[in-house]
Write a protein that holds these residues in place. Structure first.
Motif, PDB file in Angstrom:
ATOM      1  N   MET A  81      -2.461 -13.973  -7.134  1.00 27.57           N
ATOM      2  CA  MET A  81      -2.423 -12.635  -6.555  1.00 27.57           C
ATOM      3  C   MET A  81      -2.939 -12.653  -5.114  1.00 27.57           C
ATOM      4  SD  MET A  81      -3.968  -8.964  -7.833  1.00 27.57           S
ATOM      5  CE  MET A  81      -3.895  -9.466  -9.503  1.00 27.57           C
ATOM      6  N   TYR A  82      -3.978 -13.451  -4.874  1.00 30.19           N
ATOM      7  CA  TYR A  82      -4.532 -13.569  -3.521  1.00 30.19           C
ATOM      8  C   TYR A  82      -3.478 -14.111  -2.550  1.00 30.19           C
ATOM      9  CZ  TYR A  82      -7.294 -15.214   0.410  1.00 30.19           C
ATOM     10  OH  TYR A  82      -7.762 -15.445   1.671  1.00 30.19           O
ATOM     11  N   GLU A  83      -2.751 -15.138  -2.973  1.00 28.61           N
ATOM     12  CA  GLU A  83      -1.715 -15.725  -2.116  1.00 28.61           C
ATOM     13  C   GLU A  83      -0.591 -14.727  -1.837  1.00 28.61           C
ATOM     14  OE1 GLU A  83      -2.202 -20.374  -3.569  1.00 28.61           O
ATOM     15  OE2 GLU A  83      -0.731 -19.070  -4.559  1.00 28.61           O
TER      16      GLU A  83
ATOM     17  N   ALA B  63      -0.829 -11.442  -1.924  1.00 30.71           N
ATOM     18  CA  ALA B  63      -1.385 -10.382  -1.072  1.00 30.71           C
ATOM     19  C   ALA B  63      -1.463 -10.843   0.386  1.00 30.71           C
ATOM     20  CB  ALA B  63      -2.758  -9.962  -1.577  1.00 30.71           C
ATOM     21  N   SER B  64      -1.902 -12.070   0.607  1.00 30.79           N
ATOM     22  CA  SER B  64      -2.024 -12.543   1.992  1.00 30.79           C
ATOM     23  C   SER B  64      -0.652 -12.801   2.624  1.00 30.79           C
ATOM     24  CB  SER B  64      -2.898 -13.790   2.064  1.00 30.79           C
ATOM     25  OG  SER B  64      -2.320 -14.850   1.355  1.00 30.79           O
ATOM     26  N   GLU B  65       0.326 -13.251   1.842  1.00 31.88           N
ATOM     27  CA  GLU B  65       1.668 -13.513   2.380  1.00 31.88           C
ATOM     28  C   GLU B  65       2.451 -12.236   2.662  1.00 31.88           C
ATOM     29  OE1 GLU B  65       3.344 -16.378   3.276  1.00 31.88           O
ATOM     30  OE2 GLU B  65       1.424 -17.394   3.038  1.00 31.88           O
ATOM     31  N   THR B  66       2.279 -11.223   1.802  1.00 31.31           N
ATOM     32  CA  THR B  66       3.062  -9.987   1.954  1.00 31.31           C
ATOM     33  C   THR B  66       2.323  -8.899   2.718  1.00 31.31           C
ATOM     34  OG1 THR B  66       2.262  -9.118  -0.159  1.00 31.31           O
ATOM     35  CG2 THR B  66       4.338 -10.385  -0.186  1.00 31.31           C
ATOM     36  N   GLY B  67       1.000  -9.005   2.790  1.00 33.08           N
ATOM     37  CA  GLY B  67       0.225  -7.969   3.465  1.00 33.08           C
ATOM     38  C   GLY B  67      -0.064  -6.765   2.574  1.00 33.08           C
ATOM     39  N   VAL B  68       0.208  -6.879   1.281  1.00 34.05           N
ATOM     40  CA  VAL B  68      -0.023  -5.796   0.326  1.00 34.05           C
ATOM     41  C   VAL B  68      -1.393  -5.997  -0.327  1.00 34.05           C
ATOM     42  CG1 VAL B  68       0.826  -4.716  -1.790  1.00 34.05           C
ATOM     43  CG2 VAL B  68       2.448  -5.550  -0.089  1.00 34.05           C
ATOM     44  N   GLU B  69      -2.141  -4.905  -0.484  1.00 40.83           N
ATOM     45  CA  GLU B  69      -3.485  -4.979  -1.045  1.00 40.83           C
ATOM     46  C   GLU B  69      -3.457  -5.447  -2.490  1.00 40.83           C
ATOM     47  OE1 GLU B  69      -2.193  -1.856  -0.180  1.00 40.83           O
ATOM     48  OE2 GLU B  69      -2.760  -1.941   1.919  1.00 40.83           O
TER      49      GLU B  69
ATOM     50  N   LEU C  56      -3.307  -2.668  -5.138  1.00 45.87           N
ATOM     51  CA  LEU C  56      -1.979  -2.132  -5.446  1.00 45.87           C
ATOM     52  C   LEU C  56      -1.240  -3.044  -6.421  1.00 45.87           C
ATOM     53  CD1 LEU C  56      -0.263  -0.644  -2.249  1.00 45.87           C
ATOM     54  CD2 LEU C  56      -0.624   0.440  -4.441  1.00 45.87           C
ATOM     55  N   ILE C  57      -1.346  -4.341  -6.213  1.00 39.57           N
ATOM     56  CA  ILE C  57      -0.690  -5.293  -7.120  1.00 39.57           C
ATOM     57  C   ILE C  57      -1.292  -5.151  -8.519  1.00 39.57           C
ATOM     58  CG2 ILE C  57      -0.227  -7.724  -7.577  1.00 39.57           C
ATOM     59  CD1 ILE C  57      -0.336  -8.174  -4.505  1.00 39.57           C
ATOM     60  N   THR C  58      -2.608  -5.012  -8.599  1.00 36.16           N
ATOM     61  CA  THR C  58      -3.275  -4.806  -9.882  1.00 36.16           C
ATOM     62  C   THR C  58      -2.781  -3.524 -10.541  1.00 36.16           C
ATOM     63  OG1 THR C  58      -5.246  -5.987  -9.125  1.00 36.16           O
ATOM     64  CG2 THR C  58      -5.518  -4.525 -11.021  1.00 36.16           C
ATOM     65  N   LYS C  59      -2.639  -2.473  -9.761  1.00 33.03           N
ATOM     66  CA  LYS C  59      -2.130  -1.194 -10.279  1.00 33.03           C
ATOM     67  C   LYS C  59      -0.748  -1.384 -10.906  1.00 33.03           C
ATOM     68  CE  LYS C  59      -0.582   3.309  -8.593  1.00 33.03           C
ATOM     69  NZ  LYS C  59      -0.420   4.152  -7.408  1.00 33.03           N
ATOM     70  N   TRP C  60       0.122  -2.139 -10.251  1.00 36.37           N
ATOM     71  CA  TRP C  60       1.474  -2.353 -10.766  1.00 36.37           C
ATOM     72  C   TRP C  60       1.461  -3.192 -12.030  1.00 36.37           C
ATOM     73  CZ3 TRP C  60       2.766  -3.784  -5.134  1.00 36.37           C
ATOM     74  CH2 TRP C  60       2.942  -2.620  -4.379  1.00 36.37           C
TER      75      TRP C  60
ATOM     76  N   ILE D  16       4.927  -5.102 -13.017  1.00 37.30           N
ATOM     77  CA  ILE D  16       4.948  -6.559 -12.833  1.00 37.30           C
ATOM     78  C   ILE D  16       4.404  -7.142 -14.129  1.00 37.30           C
ATOM     79  CG2 ILE D  16       4.028  -8.519 -11.557  1.00 37.30           C
ATOM     80  CD1 ILE D  16       3.789  -6.733  -9.114  1.00 37.30           C
ATOM     81  N   HIS D  17       5.181  -8.005 -14.769  1.00 37.51           N
ATOM     82  CA  HIS D  17       4.797  -8.580 -16.048  1.00 37.51           C
ATOM     83  C   HIS D  17       4.220  -9.981 -15.854  1.00 37.51           C
ATOM     84  CE1 HIS D  17       6.729  -5.393 -18.339  1.00 37.51           C
ATOM     85  NE2 HIS D  17       7.641  -5.396 -17.388  1.00 37.51           N
ATOM     86  N   PRO D  18       3.321 -10.400 -16.745  1.00 40.32           N
ATOM     87  CA  PRO D  18       2.754 -11.747 -16.650  1.00 40.32           C
ATOM     88  C   PRO D  18       3.818 -12.848 -16.658  1.00 40.32           C
ATOM     89  CG  PRO D  18       1.520 -10.445 -18.232  1.00 40.32           C
ATOM     90  CD  PRO D  18       2.708  -9.629 -17.823  1.00 40.32           C
ATOM     91  N   SER D  19       4.953 -12.597 -17.286  1.00 39.85           N
ATOM     92  CA  SER D  19       6.008 -13.609 -17.302  1.00 39.85           C
ATOM     93  C   SER D  19       6.620 -13.791 -15.911  1.00 39.85           C
ATOM     94  CB  SER D  19       7.104 -13.219 -18.296  1.00 39.85           C
ATOM     95  OG  SER D  19       7.695 -11.994 -17.929  1.00 39.85           O
ATOM     96  N   GLN D  20       6.578 -12.745 -15.093  1.00 40.73           N
ATOM     97  CA  GLN D  20       7.103 -12.834 -13.728  1.00 40.73           C
ATOM     98  C   GLN D  20       6.131 -13.533 -12.798  1.00 40.73           C
ATOM     99  OE1 GLN D  20       7.507  -8.601 -13.303  1.00 40.73           O
ATOM    100  NE2 GLN D  20       9.739  -8.705 -13.417  1.00 40.73           N
ATOM    101  N   ALA D  21       4.855 -13.352 -13.044  1.00 39.00           N
ATOM    102  CA  ALA D  21       3.811 -13.923 -12.182  1.00 39.00           C
ATOM    103  C   ALA D  21       2.666 -14.416 -13.069  1.00 39.00           C
ATOM    104  CB  ALA D  21       3.329 -12.878 -11.190  1.00 39.00           C
ATOM    105  N   PRO D  22       2.798 -15.595 -13.647  1.00 40.09           N
ATOM    106  CA  PRO D  22       1.795 -16.060 -14.616  1.00 40.09           C
ATOM    107  C   PRO D  22       0.398 -16.308 -14.048  1.00 40.09           C
ATOM    108  CG  PRO D  22       3.365 -17.803 -14.102  1.00 40.09           C
ATOM    109  CD  PRO D  22       3.863 -16.561 -13.432  1.00 40.09           C
ATOM    110  N   ASN D  23       0.257 -16.464 -12.751  1.00 33.49           N
ATOM    111  CA  ASN D  23      -1.059 -16.734 -12.158  1.00 33.49           C
ATOM    112  C   ASN D  23      -1.750 -15.495 -11.602  1.00 33.49           C
ATOM    113  OD1 ASN D  23      -0.908 -19.447 -12.769  1.00 33.49           O
ATOM    114  ND2 ASN D  23       0.120 -19.950 -10.865  1.00 33.49           N
TER     115      ASN D  23
END
Length: 132
Positions: free
Chosen positions: A50-52, A54-60, A63-67, A73-80
């Motif tokens: 998530m940190y990577e 956030a830093s690559e896209t500039g999104v907080e 917000l990613i946690t909220k989604w 956003i499902h764990p299968s889409q972004a397992p880390n």
């Protein structure tokens, strides 16, 4: 019917309903969501944290946690992607509580129900006869 509220991001007055921010901020969030979603859909980015992202896209990260919590956003889409458990802070990838805290909560609720049931079973009722 919604209620009037101030947008938590910009302070503008809006009718709060299915979305918790004003229309302008909602549209900005949707643009950010599309940016994150496009980023994690690329095969090389699927293992990003998530940190990577956030830093690559500039999104907080918030917000990613909220989604993730909204299951957009499902764990299968972004397992880390991990965020902290709301009780103990251990990293989790879905829900609000880690398995340990969930088990503890379930155990406490079962014990409380048992105590209440025992109290109901041991109640004594007295009949007062006022005619005597």
């Amino acid at each position: 019917m919604g209620e009037l509220a101030n947008c938590p991001q910009c302070g503008e007055l809006f009718v709060k309903g299915a979305i918790s921010v004003c229309q302008k901020c909602y549209q900005e969030e949707e643009k950010k969501f599309e940016k994150v979603y496009k980023f994690i859909r690329k095969r090389k980015n699927r293992t990003a944290t998530m940190y990577e992202v956030a830093s690559e896209t500039g999104v907080e990260e918030s917000l990613i946690t909220k989604w993730i919590k909204e299951k957009r956003i499902h764990p299968s889409q972004a397992p880390n992607f991990n965020y902290p458990c709301e009780k103990c802070g251990n990293p989790i990838s879905e829900g609000k509580l880690c398995p340990s805290c969930t088990d503890t909560l379930r155990k406490n609720m079962t014990e409380e129900a048992d105590v209440k049931q025992e109290a109901v079973n041991t109640m004594t009722y007295y009949n007062v006869n006022k005619n005597k």
